[in-house]
Motif scaffolding. Structure first.
Motif, PDB file in Angstrom:
ATOM      1  N   ALA A 193      10.156  10.893 -10.806  1.00 36.69           N
ATOM      2  CA  ALA A 193       9.841   9.983 -11.052  1.00 36.69           C
ATOM      3  C   ALA A 193      10.606   8.631 -10.193  1.00 36.69           C
ATOM      4  O   ALA A 193      10.865   7.612  -9.593  1.00 36.69           O
ATOM      5  N   MET A 194      11.906   9.611  -9.850  1.00 37.26           N
ATOM      6  CA  MET A 194      13.237   9.077  -8.882  1.00 37.26           C
ATOM      7  C   MET A 194      12.754   9.429  -7.826  1.00 37.26           C
ATOM      8  O   MET A 194      13.057   8.335  -7.045  1.00 37.26           O
ATOM      9  N   ILE A 195      12.257  10.436  -7.058  1.00 38.09           N
ATOM     10  CA  ILE A 195      11.681  10.254  -5.388  1.00 38.09           C
ATOM     11  C   ILE A 195      10.800   9.054  -5.690  1.00 38.09           C
ATOM     12  O   ILE A 195      10.634   8.574  -4.711  1.00 38.09           O
ATOM     13  N   SER A 196       9.420   9.354  -6.434  1.00 40.49           N
ATOM     14  CA  SER A 196       8.780   8.603  -5.940  1.00 40.49           C
ATOM     15  C   SER A 196       9.220   7.151  -6.001  1.00 40.49           C
ATOM     16  O   SER A 196       8.645   6.353  -5.653  1.00 40.49           O
ATOM     17  N   LEU A 197       9.910   6.668  -6.372  1.00 43.93           N
ATOM     18  CA  LEU A 197      10.319   5.431  -6.507  1.00 43.93           C
ATOM     19  C   LEU A 197      11.788   5.429  -5.751  1.00 43.93           C
ATOM     20  O   LEU A 197      11.191   4.234  -4.575  1.00 43.93           O
ATOM     21  N   GLY A 198      12.250   6.020  -5.184  1.00 48.34           N
ATOM     22  CA  GLY A 198      12.688   6.005  -4.101  1.00 48.34           C
ATOM     23  C   GLY A 198      12.144   5.461  -2.443  1.00 48.34           C
ATOM     24  O   GLY A 198      12.028   4.715  -2.128  1.00 48.34           O
ATOM     25  N   ILE A 199      10.937   6.695  -2.906  1.00 47.88           N
ATOM     26  CA  ILE A 199      10.089   6.710  -1.621  1.00 47.88           C
ATOM     27  C   ILE A 199       9.042   5.691  -1.624  1.00 47.88           C
ATOM     28  O   ILE A 199       8.525   4.484  -0.844  1.00 47.88           O
ATOM     29  N   GLY A 200       8.922   5.086  -2.321  1.00 52.03           N
ATOM     30  CA  GLY A 200       8.466   3.867  -2.736  1.00 52.03           C
ATOM     31  C   GLY A 200       9.171   2.577  -2.107  1.00 52.03           C
ATOM     32  O   GLY A 200       8.257   1.366  -1.280  1.00 52.03           O
ATOM     33  N   GLU A 201      10.073   2.482  -2.551  1.00 55.47           N
ATOM     34  CA  GLU A 201      11.403   1.467  -2.277  1.00 55.47           C
ATOM     35  C   GLU A 201      11.195   1.576  -0.442  1.00 55.47           C
ATOM     36  O   GLU A 201      11.396   0.663  -0.092  1.00 55.47           O
ATOM     37  N   LEU A 202      11.677   2.933  -0.670  1.00 49.30           N
ATOM     38  CA  LEU A 202      11.708   3.107   1.101  1.00 49.30           C
ATOM     39  C   LEU A 202      10.365   2.385   2.407  1.00 49.30           C
ATOM     40  O   LEU A 202      11.058   1.886   2.960  1.00 49.30           O
ATOM     41  N   ILE A 203       9.613   2.590   1.713  1.00 49.10           N
ATOM     42  CA  ILE A 203       8.234   2.623   2.280  1.00 49.10           C
ATOM     43  C   ILE A 203       8.297   1.063   2.461  1.00 49.10           C
ATOM     44  O   ILE A 203       8.062   0.413   3.596  1.00 49.10           O
ATOM     45  N   ALA A 204       8.196   0.459   1.462  1.00 48.67           N
ATOM     46  CA  ALA A 204       8.392  -0.616   0.825  1.00 48.67           C
ATOM     47  C   ALA A 204       9.245  -1.836   1.907  1.00 48.67           C
ATOM     48  O   ALA A 204       8.451  -2.869   2.874  1.00 48.67           O
ATOM     49  N   ALA A 205      10.426  -1.065   2.094  1.00 47.95           N
ATOM     50  CA  ALA A 205      11.551  -2.531   3.185  1.00 47.95           C
ATOM     51  C   ALA A 205      11.507  -1.659   4.077  1.00 47.95           C
ATOM     52  O   ALA A 205      11.204  -2.890   5.016  1.00 47.95           O
ATOM     53  N   SER A 206      10.742  -0.223   4.293  1.00 46.46           N
ATOM     54  CA  SER A 206      10.228  -0.090   6.387  1.00 46.46           C
ATOM     55  C   SER A 206       9.351  -1.423   6.843  1.00 46.46           C
ATOM     56  O   SER A 206       9.479  -1.466   7.411  1.00 46.46           O
ATOM     57  N   SER A 207       8.585  -1.170   5.646  1.00 45.40           N
ATOM     58  CA  SER A 207       7.311  -2.363   6.678  1.00 45.40           C
ATOM     59  C   SER A 207       7.704  -3.154   6.660  1.00 45.40           C
ATOM     60  O   SER A 207       6.977  -4.232   7.830  1.00 45.40           O
ATOM     61  N   LEU A 208       8.970  -3.913   6.309  1.00 38.88           N
ATOM     62  CA  LEU A 208       8.925  -5.466   6.957  1.00 38.88           C
ATOM     63  C   LEU A 208      10.156  -5.120   8.156  1.00 38.88           C
ATOM     64  O   LEU A 208      10.709  -5.756   9.257  1.00 38.88           O
ATOM     65  N   ILE A 209      10.182  -3.633   8.547  1.00 34.65           N
ATOM     66  CA  ILE A 209      10.927  -3.822  10.071  1.00 34.65           C
ATOM     67  C   ILE A 209      10.356  -3.214  10.769  1.00 34.65           C
ATOM     68  O   ILE A 209      10.241  -3.910  11.980  1.00 34.65           O
ATOM     69  N   PHE A 210       9.114  -2.368  10.335  1.00 31.05           N
ATOM     70  CA  PHE A 210       7.996  -1.647  11.893  1.00 31.05           C
ATOM     71  C   PHE A 210       6.787  -2.654  12.217  1.00 31.05           C
ATOM     72  O   PHE A 210       5.805  -2.806  11.740  1.00 31.05           O
ATOM     73  N   VAL A 211       7.438  -3.819  12.206  1.00 28.85           N
ATOM     74  CA  VAL A 211       6.023  -4.961  12.749  1.00 28.85           C
ATOM     75  C   VAL A 211       4.509  -4.717  12.913  1.00 28.85           C
ATOM     76  O   VAL A 211       3.770  -5.072  13.215  1.00 28.85           O
ATOM     77  N   ASP A 212       5.369  -3.887  13.835  1.00 27.67           N
ATOM     78  CA  ASP A 212       3.508  -3.020  14.835  1.00 27.67           C
ATOM     79  C   ASP A 212       2.483  -2.771  13.985  1.00 27.67           C
ATOM     80  O   ASP A 212       1.098  -3.278  13.892  1.00 27.67           O
ATOM     81  N   PHE A 213       3.511  -2.176  13.037  1.00 26.73           N
ATOM     82  CA  PHE A 213       2.337  -1.140  12.075  1.00 26.73           C
ATOM     83  C   PHE A 213       2.166  -2.185  10.990  1.00 26.73           C
ATOM     84  O   PHE A 213       0.570  -2.683  10.223  1.00 26.73           O
ATOM     85  N   PHE A 214       3.115  -2.482  10.492  1.00 23.97           N
ATOM     86  CA  PHE A 214       2.615  -3.461   9.513  1.00 23.97           C
ATOM     87  C   PHE A 214       2.370  -5.265   9.176  1.00 23.97           C
ATOM     88  O   PHE A 214       2.470  -5.604   7.863  1.00 23.97           O
ATOM     89  N   GLY A 215       3.120  -5.039  10.654  1.00 21.85           N
ATOM     90  CA  GLY A 215       2.770  -6.891  10.202  1.00 21.85           C
ATOM     91  C   GLY A 215       3.871  -7.853   9.643  1.00 21.85           C
ATOM     92  O   GLY A 215       3.654  -8.677   9.271  1.00 21.85           O
ATOM     93  N   GLY A 216       5.282  -6.859   9.221  1.00 24.41           N
ATOM     94  CA  GLY A 216       5.760  -7.854   8.427  1.00 24.41           C
ATOM     95  C   GLY A 216       5.660  -8.112   7.501  1.00 24.41           C
ATOM     96  O   GLY A 216       4.730  -7.902   6.719  1.00 24.41           O
ATOM     97  N   GLU A 217       6.324  -9.798   7.320  1.00 27.52           N
ATOM     98  CA  GLU A 217       5.938  -9.721   5.848  1.00 27.52           C
ATOM     99  C   GLU A 217       4.637 -10.785   5.663  1.00 27.52           C
ATOM    100  O   GLU A 217       4.185 -10.777   4.644  1.00 27.52           O
ATOM    101  N   ALA A 218       3.975 -10.721   6.770  1.00 24.33           N
ATOM    102  CA  ALA A 218       3.079 -11.443   6.885  1.00 24.33           C
ATOM    103  C   ALA A 218       1.506 -11.289   6.960  1.00 24.33           C
ATOM    104  O   ALA A 218       0.468 -11.040   6.188  1.00 24.33           O
ATOM    105  N   GLY A 219       1.914  -9.140   6.734  1.00 23.58           N
ATOM    106  CA  GLY A 219       0.763  -8.780   7.082  1.00 23.58           C
ATOM    107  C   GLY A 219      -0.276  -8.387   7.914  1.00 23.58           C
ATOM    108  O   GLY A 219       0.196  -8.848   9.027  1.00 23.58           O
TER     109      GLY A 219
END
Lengths: 316, 413, 250
Positions: free
Chosen positions: B122-148
């Protein structure tokens, strides 16, 4: 450079101590009951909101004393009428229950206090600069936060190691059945510890509310970080939680304060990349940018390579 | 004739499921209805995939939205690629692409996260979830930042003249995908890997002593769950033509947990019930009250405390009484307790709404109430209190009737 | 050649030395009982053989291959099955599923996600066969966790023998049963281990002397005697260390 260093350390210390106030309660609850309380940060939020409402009528200091008490009573009630019921269904059900509780508390806070940010202010008495260094001020309120946290830890330490109750609690952490057989009312101890743990979270909320702003998302912001801390520190280890709290606090404040980036690192090795490269986002990363993900990165790494955490003994 | 009977028995439920899926637009065909159907289809696939983890495999995940979101992001990127003509195939395959990417992510993450179940998982899944959600705001090319990022599904080759521009076309496509995904997820439960997932959930240590590595069994379930979450994400991409960080963050992960739990873990149909229910709450209830999330939270906590096996479990509880032919004996006690329970529920909801409203009058259940009037409050509280008392009084009778209906015939105890 | 052979096996937890150099050879088809006072390390020895614990030193060979420190599933696949002292079944699955899962690996299904179990006629027949052997045919669709205690013990046996393992380790198979239940259980054990190698830990001496061809006595992590039942009964050291204690108990 030195001023950045000193202020980053001080701010890291403030955050770290605040985090530990949450993490210590969470750790106590986990060690005794085996429950990772997902809603722990929600009690922290409740602390801030109760204190805010109280401070409107009776001032900050009343809030500081009574808000944690209310939160503690609420926590004890939750343990008695909610958690104890779910307990028979196992740890997963308990985790799911506290998850639902966190969800519900966030909605309830919006119901009673609304969605907007509350202007919960630090008391006027503490609105001065404690000292000024290199032209930067360090506010008295932050000093007060450090003092309160340290004071509570010393108190907690004394209760745990010197008092009769503390000794029973320590015994119940490692040998709950033996303690029950010795005639102590373990369910009552559980309820008490849950109450005290949540009250500690309440205190953290009261003193953090004015600095970190009081809004319905404040539990979510801190909640997962506190989880990270207790896991990194080693589930059930107070010492581990302390080290991890300071570590995360310092890590974040240093990461934010610095302006080092991937580019600087690559420059060091004499590598450069064109800005229109497909992975430009990766090369352009700066430390302040990655600051929010560092705790989670650390969590995942720790869980992979040392599932028991830094100081943990327990394996599942 | 006999063959026909066995055929009906074997496939009847599936034919009925497909028929319901395909005939829904005949029932209501407003734009709102179709949009709700689309959300339901997506939610069903997503919730079923989550049940593969928690219900069938015993893995509590707080980060399942990662695979949904990843599938969705690649789905939108696929739409963009179809638009740019860098690939040439119909948009109907987008859910498949999403599924493949979900699988790929699950293969990578599952390789280390499935070592343990329980709290560590459960903890690993939480950590990875937060990690990827936070990264998605950094890697704008793939995730498009906050606008998506957003795409357009009207490009690419048509499928026998169908261009999937309209929502109703997307619904039929989604219905087919949902049907296929449901069948495959059901079939998975009937395979050795699916059954061993149950065994590992129940008792991982014993499973190792009958020849199976618990970790490998979990890994397989995890990958399958990632695959179908990706399919759901692909459907999302196709339906909305855009996707943002919100679709892979903790809130979305939490919502799918709620769906599966309220519907009923451990029963195949449970998550379907939960997905339909939550989608209806999300779309319909939310138009009546902005407190629907509060009600959802209350509903969820009550489910965890009183119906740990969810709605499906509640229905299945009656199997024994039904088999023993005593289900009818429960109707009366149910009514006697149910009536005050309903009044109590309505009373509580009315009170909550009354507290919340900022208008001068509150229109609810055809009544119009004034929050400022004290008698209104007194009457409401009195009715609600009386109803609560009614529940308390009638509950022992219901309990007795329940025991009587479930007692084995003849056998002592 | 011995089918199961332990050579100078040691196991310590921290500074506590639980198993202090056990060597034991068990021949094919033998019915071997391990007895010893509480805390002698019998369960630890089982955990070492079946792979739940790793050995501190020494070797364990199954059919001539070293198996010490291999994970339990590897050992199970090589034809060694064990039961548990505390009932260890899959509580939320049906009785039938419990047995069928225990059959899967030995029938070569591995981690397959493309075989539909409903269609595996032979596998299902075989599971039913095992159920009828252990007398649980009527309870086939019952959730295993809701069986009566003796029935759960029978299911525990069923899971253990289902795979057709050649070496079977039983850990106190009749503990907690009434006298008549225990008699039935012994009958069942005899029947289902016909022609197989059986290793059994048991406290009930009547059953031990009834079933076993050979008995090893484990005291404080050491085998102090390993012989035919009659010889064990007459062994002075065994009587001092163990049987005397049991005699006073009984």
């Amino acid at each position: 450079m030195l001023d950045v260093l000193i202020f980053a350390t001080l701010n890291g210390l403030v955050t770290g101590l605040l985090l530990f106030m949450l993490a210590s309660g969470l750790t106590l609850i986990f060690s005794m009951m085996g429950v990772l309380n997902f809603a722990h940060a929600s009690f922290y939020m409740l602390g801030a909101y109760f204190a805010y409402s109280l401070s409107l009528y009776f001032g900050f200091w009343t809030g500081l004393i009574f808000a944690p008490l209310i939160v503690g009573v609420l926590g004890a009630l939750v343990e008695r009428y909610g958690l104890r019921r779910v307990h028979q269904a196992g740890h997963v059900a308990e985790l799911v229950f506290t998850f639902g509780l966190a969800f519900l508390i966030e909605e309830a806070v919006q119901f009673f206090w609304g969605r907007d940010t509350k202007s919960y202010q630090s008391p006027d008495v503490l609105n001065f600069a404690l000292f000024t260094l290199f032209g930067q001020e360090f506010s008295a309120y932050r000093g007060f936060m450090i003092a309160i946290s340290v004071g509570i830890f010393i108190g907690l330490y004394y209760v745990l190691t010197r008092s009769r109750v503390g000794i029973i609690i320590q015994a119940a952490i490692t040998h709950p059945n033996t303690v029950a057989n010795l005639g102590h009312n373990v369910p009552l101890i559980f309820m008490g510890v849950f109450g005290v743990g949540t009250a500690l979270a309440g205190v953290a909320g009261v003193i953090a509310g004015p600095v970190l702003t009081t809004f319905p998302g404040m539990a979510t912001v801190l909640g997962s970080i506190v989880f990270v801390i207790v896991v990194i520190g080693g589930l059930g280890s107070l010492a581990g939680a302390f080290i991890a709290s300071l570590l995360i606090g310092l890590l974040q404040s240093f990461a934010i304060a610095s302006d080092v980036g991937m580019e600087d690192l690559l420059d060091l090795f004499g590598i450069s990349f064109p800005y229109d490269h497909a992975l430009a986002d990766l090369w352009g990363l700066t430390l302040p940018q990655v600051a929010p993900i560092l705790p989670f990165l650390l969590l995942v790494l720790v869980l992979i390579f040392r599932p028991t955490g830094l100081m943990g003994k327990r394996e599942e | 004739m006999v063959i026909l009977q066995t055929l009906v028995k074997k496939f009847g439920i599936w034919v009925a499921y497909l028929a319901v899926l395909l005939l829904l637009p005949q029932l209501f065909d407003s734009i709102l209805a179709i949009s709700i159907y689309n959300q339901m289809a997506i939610a069903i696939v997503f919730a079923l995939s989550y049940n593969m983890l928690l219900g069938q495999g015993g893995m509590l995940s707080f980060g399942h939205a990662v695979y949904f979101g990843m599938g969705g992001f690649l789905g939108v990127h696929t739409l963009l690629m179809i638009e740019n003509e860098s690939v040439y195939f119909s948009v109907m395959w987008v859910p498949f692409i999403g599924g493949l990417f979900g699988l790929l992510c699950a293969l990578f993450i599952g390789s280390f996260s499935t070592r343990k179940a329980g709290t560590v998982f459960a903890m690993i899944s939480l950590g990875i979830g937060e990690l990827i959600a936070a990264s998605s705001l950094i890697f704008v090319d793939f995730f498009g930042g906050e606008a998506g990022i957003s795409g357009d599904r009207t490009f690419g080759p048509t499928f026998f003249g169908v261009d999937f521009a309209q929502n109703i076309q997307i619904y039929y496509l989604a219905a087919i995908w949902t049907f296929i995904a449901t069948i495959f997820m059901y079939l998975f439960t009937q395979t050795p890997a699916g059954r061993m997932a149950n065994a590992v959930r129940d008792n991982p240590i014993r499973a190792e002593f009958i020849g199976y590595s618990a970790r490998r069994v979990r890994f397989i379930s995890f990958c399958a769950a990632g695959l179908f979450a990706g399919v759901a994400g692909g459907l999302f991409a196709l339906n909305y033509e855009f996707i943002t960080e919100e679709n892979l963050n903790a809130a979305t992960s939490g919502r799918v947990l709620l769906m599966a739990y309220i519907g009923g873990l451990g029963y195949f149909i449970g998550p379907i019930i939960g997905a339909v229910l939550l989608t209806l709450m999300n779309t319909l209830l939310s138009t009546y009250t902005d407190l629907w999330l509060l009600y959802l939270g209350i509903l969820f906590l009550l489910t965890v405390m009183f119906l740990p096996r969810g709605f499906a479990g509640f229905i299945m509880m009656h199997q024994v009484a039904w088999l023993r032919g005593r289900l009818t004996s429960l109707i009366k006690p149910y009514l006697i307790t149910g009536l005050p329970a309903l009044v109590f529920l309505l009373g509580v909801v009315t009170l909550i709404e009354l507290i919340h409203t900022e208008d001068e009058t509150l229109s609810i259940w055809g009544l119009s109430l004034t929050p400022a009037s004290v008698p209104t409050w007194i009457v409401l509280i009195a009715i609600t209190g009386a109803a609560f008392y009614g529940i308390r009084r009638s509950l022992p009778q219901l309990r007795e009737a329940w025991h009587a209906a479930n007692k084995p015939d003849g056998e002592g105890n | 050649m011995a089918i199961l052979s332990l050579k100078d096996v040691h196991k310590s937890f921290g500074i506590t030395h639980i198993i202090r150099g056990v060597s034991l050879d068990i021949e094919q088809g033998e019915k071997h009982a391990i007895i010893g006072p509480n805390g002698a390390g019998k369960s630890t020895l089982y955990h070492l053989i079946s792979g739940l614990y790793s050995v501190t030193s020494g070797t364990i060979e199954l059919k001539g291959e070293e198996i010490q420190n291999k994970p339990p599933y590897e050992i199970s696949r090589r034809g060694l099955a064990r039961s548990f002292q505390v009932t260890n079944i899959f509580p939320r699955m049906s009785v039938f599923e419990n047995v069928r899962c225990a059959l899967l690996w030995s029938r070569g299904f591995r981690y397959s996600f493309w075989h539909l179990l409903g269609r595996q006629g032979e596998l299902n027949d075989c599971a039913m066969e095992v159920l009828s052997q252990i007398g649980l045919l009527e309870k086939a669709s019952f959730p295993a966790g809701e069986l009566a205690y003796a029935q759960q013990r029978a299911l525990e046996l069923g899971i253990t023998i289902a795979s057709g393992a050649e070496v079977i380790l039983l850990d106190e198979p009749v503990a907690g049963m009434s006298h008549s239940e225990a008699e039935n259980a012994v009958q069942l054990i005899r029947q289902i281990t016909e022609g197989k190698t059986l290793v059994m830990v048991e406290h009930d001496m009547n059953i031990v002397f009834d079933v076993a061809d050979r008995i090893s006595v484990l005291v404080y992590g050491e085998v102090i005697a390993s012989d035919k039942p009659a010889a064990i009964r007459g062994n002075q050291r065994v009587q001092e260390a163990y049987l005397g204690e049991v005699a006073t108990h009984a």
